[in-house]
Design an enzyme around this catalytic site. Structure first.
Site, PDB file in Angstrom:
ATOM      1  N   LYS A   1    -112.614 -70.681  25.940  1.00  0.00           N
ATOM      2  CA  LYS A   1    -111.630 -71.667  26.415  1.00  0.00           C
ATOM      3  C   LYS A   1    -110.286 -71.055  26.810  1.00  0.00           C
ATOM      4  CE  LYS A   1    -113.191 -75.897  24.113  1.00  0.00           C
ATOM      5  NZ  LYS A   1    -112.792 -77.002  23.235  1.00  0.00           N
TER       6      LYS A   1
ATOM      7  N   ASP B   1    -109.673 -82.352  26.071  1.00  0.00           N
ATOM      8  CA  ASP B   1    -109.852 -82.564  24.625  1.00  0.00           C
ATOM      9  C   ASP B   1    -108.785 -83.497  24.045  1.00  0.00           C
ATOM     10  OD1 ASP B   1    -112.162 -81.088  24.139  1.00  0.00           O
ATOM     11  OD2 ASP B   1    -111.078 -79.237  23.701  1.00  0.00           O
TER      12      ASP B   1
ATOM     13  N   ARG C   1     -98.707 -70.363  12.533  1.00  0.00           N
ATOM     14  CA  ARG C   1     -99.350 -70.907  13.755  1.00  0.00           C
ATOM     15  C   ARG C   1     -98.909 -72.351  13.986  1.00  0.00           C
ATOM     16  NH1 ARG C   1    -105.558 -70.339  14.410  1.00  0.00           N
ATOM     17  NH2 ARG C   1    -105.098 -70.353  16.642  1.00  0.00           N
TER      18      ARG C   1
END
Ligand code: NAP
Length: 284
Positions: A68, A104, A156
């Site tokens: 992706k 998504d 993150r």
């Protein structure tokens, strides 16, 4: 009859994917002379595969793990959905020009709002800061949700929050997935979304949140769909919370890809029935 258009899913692995059954059912329902196949593409052959798709005039592609992010460097342009999410799950071939999209986030938002109403002004706790979480976070913030991001690797979550602040001007709270911290946060939250891979087969007995950490007015949405009834959703049922499984998102991200490729409204009920029919056989 118009000439056949071929669409393709590329990933590794692709065995057990629901997309071919779901997309071919949609093409048949609209009597389109289109076909959809899943092809396994090894990581190091991704560039060759995209060049091949170009040469063969493949009309559109879906992209799944592990390609992706890497696929972006082989495309001619990115739609805003892919540029923001930093990942592509759909490619449209417009007369030889390959454009990347990400459906998504909008697929998850569509499914969530159908089941739980508008997210605008609602407090949402999102678990995860990986590819899927990133796309979902952008869609939720754009739709006006009050979002907190929790991730095992807090840095993150911080990176994602600062990207959202930079692109959308909204400051988000971030936290770790420590149980005590999650429990405290959940008391003030209306929607919990799991966008980590925790609970996915073969580690299907794992969950970051258990029943005693939830309240009965919580909506619990797990995007993991292997298995469909994850440990997290079983815990949510115990707590009396509303549950949403990951198949609705899978169908809706596919429906949005269908609309990008064909310009036609996706036959969502046909796609959902095809995916639900197949799910028992392949992902159970
Ligand atoms: N329903 C749908 O249509 C749909 C669509 C896309 C994805 N998915 C599902 O969503 C899940 C995530 O996919 P992805 O592409 O976002 O994966 P990814 O980019 O690899 O991200 C994985 C995420 O899970 C976290 N994580 C992994 N193992 C963990 C553990 N043991 N404890 C705590 N956190 C853990 C990671 O945290 P760190 O940052 O700390 O590593 C990261 O936030 C997968 O199960 C996938 O099948 C469903």
């Amino acid at each position: 009859m118009k000439s056949l258009k071929v669409f393709m899913l590329i990933g590794d692995p692709v065995e057990g994917s629901l997309s071919p059954v779901m997309m071919n059912a949609a093409f048949r329902a609209l009597k389109l002379n289109h076909a959809y196949v899943a092809v396994r593409v090894r990581e190091k052959l991704l560039g060759d595969a995209i060049a091949g798709a170009r040469r063969m005039g493949i009309a559109g592609l879906n992209v799944t793990i592990p390609h992706k992010i890497a696929v972006m460097s082989f495309l001619d342009a990115l739609d805003e959905s892919a540029a923001l999410a930093g990942a592509v799950n759909t490619i449209k071939n417009s007369r030889g020009r390959l454009v990347g999209f990400n459906t998504d986030g909008e697929g998850a938002l569509w499914n969530l709002e159908e089941k739980a109403g508008r997210v605008k002004g609602k407090r949402v706790l999102l678990l995860g800061a990986g590819g899927a979480a990133r796309a979902i976070a952008f869609s939720l913030v754009k739709a006006g949700a009050e979002l907190t991001i929790a991730n095992r690797t807090v840095s993150r979550a911080e990176e994602l929050a600062s990207l959202i602040e930079q692109k959308l001007g909204k400051k988000l709270e971030v936290m770790s997935t420590d149980r005590a911290e999650l429990k405290r946060a959940l008391a003030g939250v209306e929607i919990l979304i799991n966008a980590t891979s925790v609970g996915m087969r073969p580690r299907e007995n794992e969950t970051l949140v258990t029943a005693e950490m939830m309240h009965k007015n919580l909506v619990v949405y797990d995007i993991v769909y292997k298995p469909l009834r994850t440990r997290l959703l079983r815990e949510a049922e115990k707590a009396g919370a509303v549950t949403i499984d990951g198949l609705g998102m899978l169908v809706r991200q596919g429906a949005l890809a269908f609309e990008i490729w064909t310009g036609k409204r996706a036959p969502i009920k046909v796609m959902e029935a095809a995916a639900r029919g197949e799910v028992g056989k392949v992902v159970g």
